[in-house]
Design a protein around this motif. Structure first.
Motif, PDB file in Angstrom:
ATOM      1  N   ASP A 651      31.939  33.063  45.531  1.00 56.54           N
ATOM      2  CA  ASP A 651      31.682  31.931  44.635  1.00 56.54           C
ATOM      3  C   ASP A 651      32.530  31.988  43.368  1.00 56.54           C
ATOM      4  N   LEU A 652      33.447  32.952  43.278  1.00 53.74           N
ATOM      5  CA  LEU A 652      34.394  33.124  42.181  1.00 53.74           C
ATOM      6  C   LEU A 652      33.741  33.614  40.899  1.00 53.74           C
ATOM      7  N   ARG A 653      32.496  34.068  41.007  1.00 55.27           N
ATOM      8  CA  ARG A 653      31.790  34.585  39.832  1.00 55.27           C
ATOM      9  C   ARG A 653      31.816  36.113  39.825  1.00 55.27           C
ATOM     10  N   GLU A 654      31.951  36.664  38.632  1.00 58.91           N
ATOM     11  CA  GLU A 654      32.108  38.100  38.499  1.00 58.91           C
ATOM     12  C   GLU A 654      30.798  38.768  38.078  1.00 58.91           C
ATOM     13  N   GLY A 655      29.792  38.619  38.913  1.00 62.22           N
ATOM     14  CA  GLY A 655      28.539  39.304  38.659  1.00 62.22           C
ATOM     15  C   GLY A 655      28.686  40.805  38.868  1.00 62.22           C
ATOM     16  N   ALA A 656      27.881  41.578  38.183  1.00 67.15           N
ATOM     17  CA  ALA A 656      27.972  43.032  38.295  1.00 67.15           C
ATOM     18  C   ALA A 656      27.749  43.498  39.722  1.00 67.15           C
ATOM     19  N   GLU A 657      26.926  42.787  40.484  1.00 67.49           N
ATOM     20  CA  GLU A 657      26.596  43.197  41.842  1.00 67.49           C
ATOM     21  C   GLU A 657      27.581  42.682  42.882  1.00 67.49           C
ATOM     22  N   SER A 658      28.554  41.907  42.495  1.00 65.36           N
ATOM     23  CA  SER A 658      29.448  41.232  43.442  1.00 65.36           C
ATOM     24  C   SER A 658      30.502  42.181  44.006  1.00 65.36           C
ATOM     25  N   GLY A 659      30.501  42.351  45.319  1.00 65.75           N
ATOM     26  CA  GLY A 659      31.554  43.121  45.969  1.00 65.75           C
ATOM     27  C   GLY A 659      32.867  42.367  46.016  1.00 65.75           C
ATOM     28  N   ALA A 660      32.791  41.048  46.211  1.00 63.56           N
ATOM     29  CA  ALA A 660      34.013  40.247  46.234  1.00 63.56           C
ATOM     30  C   ALA A 660      34.726  40.286  44.892  1.00 63.56           C
ATOM     31  N   ALA A 661      33.952  40.238  43.797  1.00 59.68           N
ATOM     32  CA  ALA A 661      34.558  40.328  42.464  1.00 59.68           C
ATOM     33  C   ALA A 661      35.250  41.665  42.277  1.00 59.68           C
ATOM     34  N   ALA A 662      34.628  42.728  42.784  1.00 57.59           N
ATOM     35  CA  ALA A 662      35.248  44.049  42.684  1.00 57.59           C
ATOM     36  C   ALA A 662      36.594  44.059  43.403  1.00 57.59           C
ATOM     37  N   TYR A 663      36.591  43.572  44.640  1.00 52.29           N
ATOM     38  CA  TYR A 663      37.830  43.586  45.415  1.00 52.29           C
ATOM     39  C   TYR A 663      38.889  42.690  44.769  1.00 52.29           C
ATOM     40  N   PHE A 664      38.492  41.508  44.310  1.00 53.22           N
ATOM     41  CA  PHE A 664      39.454  40.592  43.700  1.00 53.22           C
ATOM     42  C   PHE A 664      40.117  41.231  42.487  1.00 53.22           C
ATOM     43  N   ASN A 665      39.327  41.870  41.638  1.00 57.32           N
ATOM     44  CA  ASN A 665      39.903  42.450  40.430  1.00 57.32           C
ATOM     45  C   ASN A 665      40.801  43.645  40.729  1.00 57.32           C
ATOM     46  N   VAL A 666      40.509  44.381  41.776  1.00 63.61           N
ATOM     47  CA  VAL A 666      41.417  45.449  42.180  1.00 63.61           C
ATOM     48  C   VAL A 666      42.704  44.844  42.740  1.00 63.61           C
ATOM     49  N   VAL A 667      42.585  43.756  43.479  1.00 66.30           N
ATOM     50  CA  VAL A 667      43.777  43.035  43.932  1.00 66.30           C
ATOM     51  C   VAL A 667      44.588  42.555  42.730  1.00 66.30           C
ATOM     52  N   TRP A 668      43.911  41.973  41.756  1.00 65.95           N
ATOM     53  CA  TRP A 668      44.572  41.446  40.557  1.00 65.95           C
ATOM     54  C   TRP A 668      45.335  42.560  39.830  1.00 65.95           C
ATOM     55  N   SER A 669      44.705  43.711  39.671  1.00 62.10           N
ATOM     56  CA  SER A 669      45.357  44.837  39.006  1.00 62.10           C
ATOM     57  C   SER A 669      46.604  45.272  39.767  1.00 62.10           C
ATOM     58  N   ASN A 670      46.492  45.374  41.083  1.00 63.16           N
ATOM     59  CA  ASN A 670      47.636  45.783  41.886  1.00 63.16           C
ATOM     60  C   ASN A 670      48.722  44.714  41.922  1.00 63.16           C
ATOM     61  N   LEU A 671      48.332  43.463  41.939  1.00 57.75           N
ATOM     62  CA  LEU A 671      49.309  42.378  41.909  1.00 57.75           C
ATOM     63  C   LEU A 671      50.148  42.452  40.633  1.00 57.75           C
ATOM     64  N   LEU A 672      49.489  42.661  39.499  1.00 59.09           N
ATOM     65  CA  LEU A 672      50.225  42.742  38.242  1.00 59.09           C
ATOM     66  C   LEU A 672      51.181  43.936  38.244  1.00 59.09           C
ATOM     67  N   ARG A 673      50.717  45.048  38.777  1.00 54.62           N
ATOM     68  CA  ARG A 673      51.572  46.235  38.838  1.00 54.62           C
ATOM     69  C   ARG A 673      52.778  45.996  39.743  1.00 54.62           C
ATOM     70  N   LEU A 674      52.524  45.466  40.913  1.00 55.16           N
ATOM     71  CA  LEU A 674      53.603  45.285  41.886  1.00 55.16           C
ATOM     72  C   LEU A 674      54.596  44.207  41.451  1.00 55.16           C
ATOM     73  N   ALA A 675      54.102  43.190  40.795  1.00 62.70           N
ATOM     74  CA  ALA A 675      54.982  42.087  40.406  1.00 62.70           C
ATOM     75  C   ALA A 675      55.814  42.414  39.173  1.00 62.70           C
ATOM     76  N   PHE A 676      55.274  43.205  38.239  1.00 59.42           N
ATOM     77  CA  PHE A 676      55.930  43.314  36.941  1.00 59.42           C
ATOM     78  C   PHE A 676      56.325  44.724  36.524  1.00 59.42           C
ATOM     79  N   ALA A 677      55.952  45.750  37.281  1.00 57.63           N
ATOM     80  CA  ALA A 677      56.292  47.117  36.877  1.00 57.63           C
ATOM     81  C   ALA A 677      57.794  47.313  36.764  1.00 57.63           C
ATOM     82  N   ASP A 678      58.567  46.611  37.598  1.00 57.21           N
ATOM     83  CA  ASP A 678      60.021  46.742  37.557  1.00 57.21           C
ATOM     84  C   ASP A 678      60.654  45.872  36.483  1.00 57.21           C
ATOM     85  N   ASP A 679      59.870  44.977  35.895  1.00 53.38           N
ATOM     86  CA  ASP A 679      60.409  44.031  34.922  1.00 53.38           C
ATOM     87  C   ASP A 679      60.069  44.395  33.480  1.00 53.38           C
TER      88      ASP A 679
END
Length: 871
Positions: A651-679
């Motif tokens: 549902d795109l909400r970041e509740g403390a109990e949300s597993g999807a929110a956990a996975y999304f934010n780990v994806v987000w962190s890795n996306l930022l690293r992979l996209a911009f670490a070389d830049d």
């Protein structure tokens, strides 16, 4: 509503299991890493305390009932405390109220006050040795206390009287108590060998703390440096992509109409004006000086803030749209997390409001400063968010020996010397150099100082409005006394730094907004977005500021509500340059959407609905990014697809109990690293906040953009979906290691923890001391750029770095129906039941009743302390 509290930290064994000694020690600011001899002493005193019981631990708890003498009072003062220890003070004169407030602040928070004044005076090394030197040198170089001393001559006689009465109350408490009676931290420091007795409090101590708040909310100094460092590896177009402009079509400004006519802002007027400063390129040596300066800025202690990625929410709704028929006002300022929290709730009430007793006010106070900073009185309510104007500029200076270059000539540097006393070491003599722009803050770094001293070298000076004496202290007490819109604006006109968005409501049904503060007018060569060459006169400030009457304001707007969440104050046609580094408006637009949805349904907004909006957890980038993630080709089936499946029904909400929110934010962190670490260089790695939402959202529309390509793979050109695929896979592996291989066992709160650390000794690295002083491991929802703004830094981890420091909703129909909550509690004593007794409620998104009338206060009171004049 009946609220229940639970233990904030669990059993000692559970707390110890959650804590890694080495990780905690390394993560703490250098100045707070207590040397080994201090640590040994702390262990010894804890062993002694274990043998002798909890006497030393509980000794500083304040007396909250009975009678205590307070010299200088004109009559008895009552201090009524409710079940959460929140004091409401009743007196017969303003002087008595201020004296009593100082006494009560000292009862609950004096150690915090004392550390703050050591920081703001550049005297931290006196308590903590050489590890405090970097901070002391920076503060002394800027001269915070020198500025505060000058402000004593500018503030009104009424404010000076309040400051002196407040200090007298603090000092009365100090006179009645030894250091070990005041705070357990003094006992711990004494065990480490520090022979220390707190000095009397002064009016300057209170004024200096306002400089620390201005530093925390100072604007775009970090962005100035980051743009320059980014330019080392990026073209101008790349820099523009990574620092995108504000999108006025997507995010609505606070004030949606009006213009400046003959120097006065009129909300119904129309006028266009523009400024187009030229851009410049800086020499590599100058960039190196700025890069080194960033290291020194990062050494500044967290307790005075870092000035990065902080914001706030506030909004006010007119009575025509509320269930009460009168306005509702909500506010939650976002600041760094600490223990104790920045705010202490309090009420200051004249038994009879008269000429010599003018206050009837309640809200959130700063320990160390008289009056109420945010709250309401009997007539009006007000809230703050950071306006974020560009009120500081870094100037590159060409320094040769004892001179600096300006307009083709060598001008003498202003030089002064200060002595910093260092615990268990020789005194340090600090040589402070200044140009006409301001102090050379790059001198704080020995390396950069030597660069600046060499012939033809560069140094960095700071021009900042907070280094000019001002009357902000007047504004606080004038707000406390204001009875209508005109008096509110008169109070705001005295508010110099930090510049804040002020929202307003009154009992007559009016709502409003006012932008206050000193905002410099620059000459045409400098737009404030990047450091400027100090040797060119066209880069100077003009010496004038945006006139208060020309700053945006609005009273009773047609749409019936006002939202401020650090977005642009007004559209691009506004003739004065406020800043180009606004928050990108994700929170403000979400709040507007929630309000408009209520109004579209014909609903009348309630106090409970306002409070619920404050804890909204919809992630604003998820709606844009998740569809792209779900369409990525080539993701292996099975294990990796299980992670992606979590996002399909989210549902795109970041509740403390949300597993999807956990996975999304780990994806987000890795996306930022992979996209911009070389830049980008490591020191300016993406933090993941609202600017990065805009950067990534724009890049998603350009799948072959250069920034998607990894420069380190010379024979391969990556595109968008390559990076998204790798981010999904890396995130699946990471969350499996951090939590579980089973997606149903994931939760965002497990990663996104709120750790409350004592501001000084809580980072000792000694498990027993940290257990005694810290309260860790609260699992929370929300995130960066979310209305429930529990910020985190994607370059560092998932833990909470900033959060709503409090939440309040004020009902102008009946103040007793208002609600409030603090991040921690009113007490700074770890042995107190009110140390973190509001935190569990806060984490759960709940609030406390906020009674204001005398009967409600008496009904809620559990303790009454009478402060009596000296017999």
């Amino acid at each position: 509503m009946t609220d229940q509290t639970v233990s904030a930290h669990g059993s000692p064994d559970e707390a110890a299991a959650r804590r890694s000694w080495w990780r905690t020690f390394r993560a703490w600011p250098r100045w707070a890493r207590i040397p080994a001899y201090v640590a040994t002493g702390l262990v010894l005193v804890l062993l002694a305390a274990a043998v002798g019981g909890l006497v030393l631990y509980r000794k500083p708890l304040p007396q909250t009932s009975g009678t205590v003498e307070l010299p200088g009072l004109g009559a008895e003062v009552e201090v009524l405390r409710d079940e959460h220890g929140i004091p409401q003070v009743y007196a017969d004169s303003d002087a008595d109220l201020m004296r009593a407030q100082g006494y009560v602040h000292a009862q609950e928070r004096f150690y915090e006050m004392d550390v703050r004044r050591h920081v703001t005076a550049g005297r931290l090394a006196e308590l903590f040795g050489t590890d405090g030197l970097v901070t002391d040198k920076m503060i002394r170089t800027m001269g915070w206390r020198r500025v505060a001393e000058q402000e004593l001559g500018l503030i009104s006689a009424e404010t000076r009287s309040a400051l002196d009465s407040y200090a007298a109350g603090v000092n009365a408490y100090l006179a009645q108590h030894s250091a070990s009676d005041i705070a357990v931290e003094y006992t711990l420091l004494r065990a480490s060998g520090l022979d220390y007795t707190p000095e009397p409090w002064t009016a300057v101590d209170s004024l200096a703390w306002l400089k620390a708040m201005a530093w925390d909310l100072r604007g775009n100094m970090g962005e100035e440096i980051d743009r320059v460092v980014t330019s080392l590896d990026q073209s101008p177009e790349g820099v523009a992509t990574l620092f995108p402009p504000y999108d006025f079509d997507r995010a609505t400004p606070i004030v949606t109409r009006g213009a400046v006519v003959d120097g006065v802002f009129e909300q119904d007027a129309t006028r266009n004006a523009t400024r187009n400063p030229r851009r410049v390129a800086l020499a590599p040596e100058a960039v190196a000086a700025l890069d080194g300066l960033r290291d020194s800025l990062e050494e500044m202690p967290a307790l005075i803030g870092r000035g990065d990625a902080l914001g706030s929410n506030s909004w006010v709704v007119a009575g025509e749209h509320t269930a009460t028929g009168q306005p509702l006002l909500a506010n939650d300022p976002h600041l760094g997390v600490s223990l104790p929290g920045i705010w202490m709730q309090m009420g200051l009430h004249c038994r009879v409001v008269a000429a010599d007793c003018t206050l009837d006010v309640a809200g959130f106070t700063f320990s160390g400063v008289p009056g109420v900073v945010i709250g309401h009185n009997a007539d009006i309510a007000w809230g703050f968010t950071n306006l974020g104007p560009d009120v500081s500029d870094l100037f590159l200076e060409k320094v040769q020996g004892s001179t600096w270059t300006y307009d083709g000539h060598q001008e003498p540097l202003r030089v002064r010397e200060e002595t910093i006393v260092v615990r268990d070491a020789d005194d340090f003599t600090l040589r402070v150099r200044e140009t006409a722009h301001g102090p050379l803050i790059s001198d704080v770094s020995g390396e950069i100082s030597s660069v600046g001293a060499n012939s033809g070298g560069y140094a960095v000076s700071l021009a900042w409005t907070a280094l000019q004496p001002s009357t902000t202290a007047d504004a606080i007490l004038l707000l406390n006394r204001a009875a209508d819109w005109d008096e509110f604006r008169a109070a705001a006109s005295r508010f110099a730094v930090p510049s804040q968005n002020l929202v307003y409501a009154d009992r007559e049904g009016h709502i409003g907004y006012q932008a206050p503060g000193l905002v410099p007018i620059r000459q045409s060569g400098n737009d404030g977005s990047m450091p400027a060459e100090g040797w060119l006169p066209e880069n100077d400030w003009t010496g004038e500021f945006v006139p208060f009457d020309g700053l945006p304001s609005v009273l009773d707007p047609e749409e019936g509500f006002i939202v401020t969440a650090n977005q642009a104050v007004i559209g691009p046609e506004y003739p004065y340059a406020l800043t180009s580094d606004w928050d990108h408006g994700y929170r403000s637009e979400r709040i507007r959407d929630l309000l408009e949805a209520e109004l579209a349904d014909g609903g009348d907004i309630t106090v409970d609905e306002m409070a619920a909006m404050q804890t909204d957890e919809l992630n604003p980038i998820a709606a844009t990014l998740v569809p792209y993630l779900l369409e990525v080709d080539g993701l292996p089936r099975g294990y990796y697809r299980e992670g992606l499946a979590e996002l399909a029904d989210w549902d795109l909400r970041e509740g403390a109990e949300s597993g999807a929110a956990a996975y999304f934010n780990v994806v987000w962190s890795n996306l930022l690293r992979l996209a911009f670490a070389d830049d980008l260089r490591a020191r300016i790695a993406p933090t993941g906040g609202d600017r990065w939402f805009k950067v990534v959202a724009d890049l998603l529309d350009d799948p072959a953009a250069d920034l998607w390509d990894d420069r380190r793979t010379e024979d391969v050109r990556e595109v968008r979906d390559d990076v998204l695929r790798e981010a999904l896979m890396a995130a699946r592996d990471e969350i499996t290691k951090r939590q579980s291989v089973r997606p149903q066992e994931w939760s965002w709160g497990h990663l996104h923890r709120l750790d409350l650390r004592n501001q000084t000794l809580g980072g000792s690295g000694i498990g027993a001391v940290e257990w005694l002083l810290n309260r860790d491991g609260f699992e929370v929802g929300g995130g960066s750029g979310v209305v429930n703004a529990t910020g985190w830094d994607a370059s560092q981890g998932y833990g909470v770095t900033s959060a709503p420091s409090m939440r309040m909703v004020v009902s102008l129909a009946d103040f007793d129906d208002s609600r409030w909550i603090n991040l921690t509690g009113v007490s700074g004593h770890p042995a107190s039941g009110h140390y973190v007794d509001q935190t569990e409620l806060y984490v759960a998104g709940r609030t406390l009743p906020w009674v204001f009338g005398r009967k409600g206060v008496e009904d809620a009171a559990e303790d009454t302390l009478v402060l009596s004049p000296q017999r």
